[in-house]
Design an enzyme around this catalytic site. Structure first.
Site, PDB file in Angstrom:
ATOM      1  N   CYS A   6      -8.508   6.377  29.720  1.00  0.00           N
ATOM      2  CA  CYS A   6      -7.603   6.237  30.866  1.00  0.00           C
ATOM      3  C   CYS A   6      -6.365   5.464  30.444  1.00  0.00           C
ATOM      4  O   CYS A   6      -6.045   4.396  30.976  1.00  0.00           O
ATOM      5  CB  CYS A   6      -8.315   5.524  32.012  1.00  0.00           C
ATOM      6  SG  CYS A   6      -9.761   6.399  32.608  1.00  0.00           S
ATOM      7  N   ASP A   7      -5.676   5.978  29.447  1.00  0.00           N
ATOM      8  CA  ASP A   7      -4.510   5.299  28.881  1.00  0.00           C
ATOM      9  C   ASP A   7      -3.528   6.367  28.425  1.00  0.00           C
ATOM     10  O   ASP A   7      -3.891   7.281  27.692  1.00  0.00           O
ATOM     11  CB  ASP A   7      -4.940   4.426  27.697  1.00  0.00           C
ATOM     12  CG  ASP A   7      -3.877   3.421  27.293  1.00  0.00           C
ATOM     13  OD1 ASP A   7      -2.739   3.859  27.025  1.00  0.00           O
ATOM     14  OD2 ASP A   7      -4.175   2.221  27.241  1.00  0.00           O
ATOM     15  N   SER A  60      -7.903  -0.053  -5.642  1.00  0.00           N
ATOM     16  CA  SER A  60      -7.616   1.176  -4.899  1.00  0.00           C
ATOM     17  C   SER A  60      -8.696   1.417  -3.854  1.00  0.00           C
ATOM     18  O   SER A  60      -9.869   1.547  -4.185  1.00  0.00           O
ATOM     19  CB  SER A  60      -7.548   2.364  -5.861  1.00  0.00           C
ATOM     20  OG  SER A  60      -6.540   2.155  -6.833  1.00  0.00           O
ATOM     21  N   GLY A  61      -8.305   1.475  -2.605  1.00  0.00           N
ATOM     22  CA  GLY A  61      -9.254   1.746  -1.528  1.00  0.00           C
ATOM     23  C   GLY A  61      -8.951   3.053  -0.839  1.00  0.00           C
ATOM     24  O   GLY A  61      -9.789   3.953  -0.762  1.00  0.00           O
ATOM     25  N   ARG A  62      -7.725   3.172  -0.335  1.00  0.00           N
ATOM     26  CA  ARG A  62      -7.304   4.380   0.381  1.00  0.00           C
ATOM     27  C   ARG A  62      -7.519   5.631  -0.470  1.00  0.00           C
ATOM     28  O   ARG A  62      -8.016   6.656   0.005  1.00  0.00           O
ATOM     29  CB  ARG A  62      -5.821   4.225   0.740  1.00  0.00           C
ATOM     30  CG  ARG A  62      -5.248   5.335   1.596  1.00  0.00           C
ATOM     31  CD  ARG A  62      -3.733   5.191   1.676  1.00  0.00           C
ATOM     32  NE  ARG A  62      -3.337   3.879   2.139  1.00  0.00           N
ATOM     33  CZ  ARG A  62      -3.104   3.559   3.403  1.00  0.00           C
ATOM     34  NH1 ARG A  62      -3.264   4.466   4.339  1.00  0.00           N
ATOM     35  NH2 ARG A  62      -2.725   2.343   3.741  1.00  0.00           N
ATOM     36  N   SER A  67       0.839  -1.200   0.000  1.00  0.00           N
ATOM     37  CA  SER A  67       0.000   0.000   0.000  1.00  0.00           C
ATOM     38  C   SER A  67       0.872   1.247   0.000  1.00  0.00           C
ATOM     39  O   SER A  67       2.057   1.204   0.346  1.00  0.00           O
ATOM     40  CB  SER A  67      -0.892  -0.018   1.242  1.00  0.00           C
ATOM     41  OG  SER A  67      -1.784   1.057   1.255  1.00  0.00           O
ATOM     42  N   GLY A  78      -2.265   0.102  -3.641  1.00  0.00           N
ATOM     43  CA  GLY A  78      -0.980   0.793  -3.666  1.00  0.00           C
ATOM     44  C   GLY A  78      -1.066   2.243  -4.071  1.00  0.00           C
ATOM     45  O   GLY A  78      -0.130   3.019  -3.815  1.00  0.00           O
ATOM     46  N   TYR A 115      -9.957   2.617   6.578  1.00  0.00           N
ATOM     47  CA  TYR A 115      -9.479   1.722   7.638  1.00  0.00           C
ATOM     48  C   TYR A 115      -9.859   2.142   9.062  1.00  0.00           C
ATOM     49  O   TYR A 115     -10.099   1.275   9.913  1.00  0.00           O
ATOM     50  CB  TYR A 115      -7.951   1.540   7.576  1.00  0.00           C
ATOM     51  CG  TYR A 115      -7.484   0.878   6.316  1.00  0.00           C
ATOM     52  CD1 TYR A 115      -7.752  -0.459   6.072  1.00  0.00           C
ATOM     53  CD2 TYR A 115      -6.811   1.603   5.338  1.00  0.00           C
ATOM     54  CE1 TYR A 115      -7.348  -1.068   4.899  1.00  0.00           C
ATOM     55  CE2 TYR A 115      -6.395   1.007   4.158  1.00  0.00           C
ATOM     56  CZ  TYR A 115      -6.671  -0.336   3.947  1.00  0.00           C
ATOM     57  OH  TYR A 115      -6.277  -0.934   2.785  1.00  0.00           O
ATOM     58  N   TYR A 160      22.799  22.732  37.917  1.00  0.00           N
ATOM     59  CA  TYR A 160      22.617  22.752  39.366  1.00  0.00           C
ATOM     60  C   TYR A 160      21.141  22.651  39.747  1.00  0.00           C
ATOM     61  O   TYR A 160      20.793  22.113  40.804  1.00  0.00           O
ATOM     62  CB  TYR A 160      23.238  24.022  39.961  1.00  0.00           C
ATOM     63  CG  TYR A 160      24.750  23.947  40.046  1.00  0.00           C
ATOM     64  CD1 TYR A 160      25.370  22.943  40.799  1.00  0.00           C
ATOM     65  CD2 TYR A 160      25.555  24.867  39.388  1.00  0.00           C
ATOM     66  CE1 TYR A 160      26.752  22.855  40.879  1.00  0.00           C
ATOM     67  CE2 TYR A 160      26.934  24.803  39.456  1.00  0.00           C
ATOM     68  CZ  TYR A 160      27.533  23.789  40.202  1.00  0.00           C
ATOM     69  OH  TYR A 160      28.901  23.710  40.271  1.00  0.00           O
TER      70      TYR A 160
END
Length: 733
Positions: free
Chosen positions: A553-554, A401-403, A314, A351, A594, A465
């Site tokens: 929460c990640d 072709s998808g993207r 791709s 691709g 996707y 320091y």
């Protein structure tokens, strides 16, 4: 005396007593000789300068700052109001046809009483006009290349439904692609069922390409699709699949059309090329392809072999790499014809990339160095050159072709609800005196060294320091020899020094009403970058640099890498002091492929609200033709095998039991009915936050349950108590 010394010491005093009794300590000032903190881009650093008036800022400068003309053309631009507009027909869009994204957000989120839809963010805006334009542009590019090069066959593509399986996306592609025989590609049994159903309403010549691992049921389904007059091709990904195809086709008395996927030697070295090459996950080697040919010949089915498929990865970055792979595949195609196969189609796989950052780079996973026209020309030329040399009839060219088809048509819009930045604590002379007098000897020595370095104006030494003092005091705090007040004073002093010499981190964290894991999983999983831009206020100069932190929460739920190699994003100050009083909307673009299919329910945050928006001749140039609220709390709980109905019954019983035990009367905090009502609404509302302007229980009917003040809560409780208990019976949303 250097300005930095004013932050640490007002005068040269005996060691250890720099601040003792010093009531004339000067206010800290920024050292003028140290430049402000810079970013990865000097251009951006110069643009994001608070000192310049907004009157000197224009929407075109925002377009340049966020590189919108690079990644967004020809579908997105900044209008004269400082909002991002959609150009639904690409370069052929007329000015009055542009769609203002902020107006879509207002239409969707405004209450029904004000003419809105009363739905909640985050929001996915689907733009079928853009989808149609992408399909037509791809088809036009190949038709132009075929005509200009004298190619003697045609192009007909297929859309791989794995990119976005949404019903309306797939149905739109079939409808929009029907005039030029655009088909579908499936990689699993559910995808095959989906494709079969949709193509029943499509062009009968449209291809249905069956890829992926296959069992007997998959192959039987594909053969049934052939029986239903769908133009189905079963592509062999593994050598053993051929035996199943032969056995089942004879049993069902259906003559199949077979393709083979070849493992080419050509591959690209980027992240998306890892599935290609001789050691790729799918495909047959030349030896295995020869075995397939011989076996088909033995059973009298060599005429069924009609398609050659390959995939070199791709997001192919350059046409040189593309032409190399297509040329290698064309050689195999011609050899299969020589061996007696009735080849008709060469399927070049996916691709075709898109430019996520507008850099037009040929050496990047998120950019490409070619246009649609250049891509099509490279493919047609490579196939024609090999076939002409071999005196072979030109094949039908197919691509998956998808993207490149669906990425642009979808925009994810979310709100920044608050912002946080570490503020340097105020440090009074009294605090400093307390700090110094209470420090152990070794820590006091570090302080004295810091004070002396400040007086000399040695900034690097000060930082050294400062760090040493801080680390020593932390260790002594752990041992119990330094108190919490002293540790806080040390932190304040160290932060003050860092700020004074320009070493403090100027980046703020913007908290956004979103789950990265649910809505942008590729960003977290593979480091994929998407353009993220404020969709409004682009006529104002951004004064802040920020990163984005989601609701989960990640600690990985954040966006701290952006296109252009930036580690922060130019943003505007939140209106209302950053406490939720103002609306600040951000858009993530080019995420139509996707992200929705990969998103899960991390932290039980579901998907966004989805609206379908088409261009119209109305007053705002658009019409919302479909609106689907995001999954409710009950929906996402059900997805993880919980039973919201039973959960509600349990909680309702507990509420009734609790109220009865405590003998709450009419003056009590809540009645059982009010508690049950709040619980029922919570199950039916989305998991995401509701804006502060709606943080009253009366907003529940407008899709919002949030925290409310005591007076509001009592008022609503009283209203709830007046109704029948049965009205709070839980039902599925």
């Amino acid at each position: 005396m250097p300005a930095l010394a004013c932050c640490v010491d007002a005068a040269v005093t005996p060691p250890g007593y720099a601040f003792a009794g010093d009531s004339s300590l000067l206010a800290p000032v920024t050292f003028s000789g140290v430049p402000s903190a810079t970013t990865n881009s000097s251009t951006t650093a110069n643009i994001v300068d608070v000192a310049v008036d907004n009157s000197h800022w224009s929407p075109s400068q925002s377009a340049a700052l966020y590189k919108i003309d690079g990644w967004g053309a020809p579908y997105f631009c900044v209008n004269s109001s400082g909002n991002i507009s959609v150009r639904p027909y690409g370069p052929e869009t007329l000015p009055h046809q542009e769609i203002d994204l902020l107006k879509i957000v207002k239409k969707v989120s405004d209450p029904k009483s004000s003419g809105g839809l009363g739905l909640q963010l985050p929001l996915i805006v689907r733009l079928p006009d853009v989808l149609k334009n992408r399909l037509e542009s791809l088809q036009s590019a190949f038709e132009c290349a075929i005509q200009s090069q004298g190619y003697e066959s045609h192009y007909q593509g297929v859309y791989p439904v794995k990119c976005n399986q949404d019903r309306f996306v797939v149905e739109d592609i079939v409808k929009f692609g029907s005039p030029f025989r655009f088909g579908l590609e499936a990689g699993s049994k559910p995808e095959l069922l989906l494709a079969m159903s949709c193509l029943c309403r499509g062009n009968p010549e449209s291809l249905l390409v069956c890829n992926g691992f296959k069992d007997g049921e998959y192959i039987s389904l594909a053969l049934v699709a052939r029986k239903l007059a769908l133009n189905t091709v079963i592509v062999l990904e593994q050598e053993e699949e051929l035996d199943l195809v032969i056995e089942l086709s004879k049993k069902l008395c259906i003559r199949p059309v077979i393709g083979v996927r070849a493992k080419l030697r050509t591959k690209h070295s980027g992240h998306f090329g890892s599935t290609s090459g001789e050691k790729g996950k799918f495909g047959l080697t030349t030896t295995q392809i020869l075995k397939v040919v011989r076996k088909l010949e033995q059973v009298g089915m060599l005429d069924c072999l009609q398609l050659l498929h390959f995939h070199i990865g791709s997001q192919i970055p350059s046409t040189a790499l593309l032409a190399d792979g297509v040329g290698e595949a064309a050689q195999i195609y011609c050899e299969l014809i020589r061996l007696g196969a009735h080849m008709q189609v060469i399927d070049i796989g996916g691709g075709l990339g898109i430019d996520y950052d507008g850099s037009k780079s040929t050496d990047s996973d998120i950019s490409i160095g070619y246009t649609l026209q250049e891509y099509a020309a490279a493919v047609v030329q490579a196939v024609r050159y090999v076939c002409d040399r071999k005196s072979t009839k030109h094949p039908v060219i197919c691509s998956e072709s998808g993207r490149a088809i669906v990425s642009h048509h979808s925009v994810l819009i979310f709100e920044a609800v608050s912002t946080s930045a570490y503020e340097v604590p105020a440090l009074s002379p009294l605090s400093l005196q307390y700090l110094v007098e209470g420090l152990p000897d070794d820590a006091r020595a570090d302080y004295n060294s810091l004070s002396a370095a400040a007086i000399r104006g040695e900034h690097d030494t000060c930082l050294l320091y400062t760090d040493q003092l801080k680390q020593r005091c932390v260790e002594q705090f752990k041992q119990g020899s330094v108190g919490i007040e002293q540790l806080a004073a040390v932190d304040a002093l160290c932060d003050l020094v860092s700020k004074a010499i320009g070493a403090a981190d100027p980046v703020r964290t913007y908290h956004v009403n979103l789950s990265v894991f649910t809505s942008i999983p590729d960003l977290w999983g593979i480091g994929q970058l998407f353009p993220i831009v404020p969709i409004h206020r682009l006529d104002e100069r951004p004064s802040i640099r920020g990163i984005l932190s989601d609701l989960t929460c990640d600690s990985d739920g954040k966006v701290d890498k952006f296109i252009g190699g930036e580690t922060s994003l130019p943003l505007h100050e939140l209106q209302g002091g950053g406490s939720g009083g103002g609306k600040y909307y951000l858009g993530m673009f080019l995420g139509g492929a996707y992200e929705e299919a990969l998103g899960g329910v991390h932290n039980l945050f579901g998907g966004p609200t989805v609206v379908r928006v088409s261009q119209s001749d109305g007053p705002h140039s658009f019409a919302v033709t479909r609106a689907v609220p995001g999954p409710s709390c009950g929906d996402v709980l059900r997805a993880m095998q919980h039973e919201p109905e039973l959960m509600f019954d349990t909680l309702k019983h507990r509420a009734e039991e609790f109220i009865h035990q405590h003998h709450e009367d009419d003056d009590g905090v809540l009645s059982a009915a009010a508690l049950a009502g709040a619980l029922a609404r919570s199950f039916n509302n989305m998991p995401y936050l509701v804006s502060a302007s709606s943080c009253c229980l009366t907003a529940i009917n407008n899709n919002g349950f949030y925290y409310c003040g005591g007076d509001d809560f009592h008022a609503v409780a009283a209203d709830s108590a007046s109704g029948e208990d049965e009205q709070w019976s839980y039902c599925c949303a």
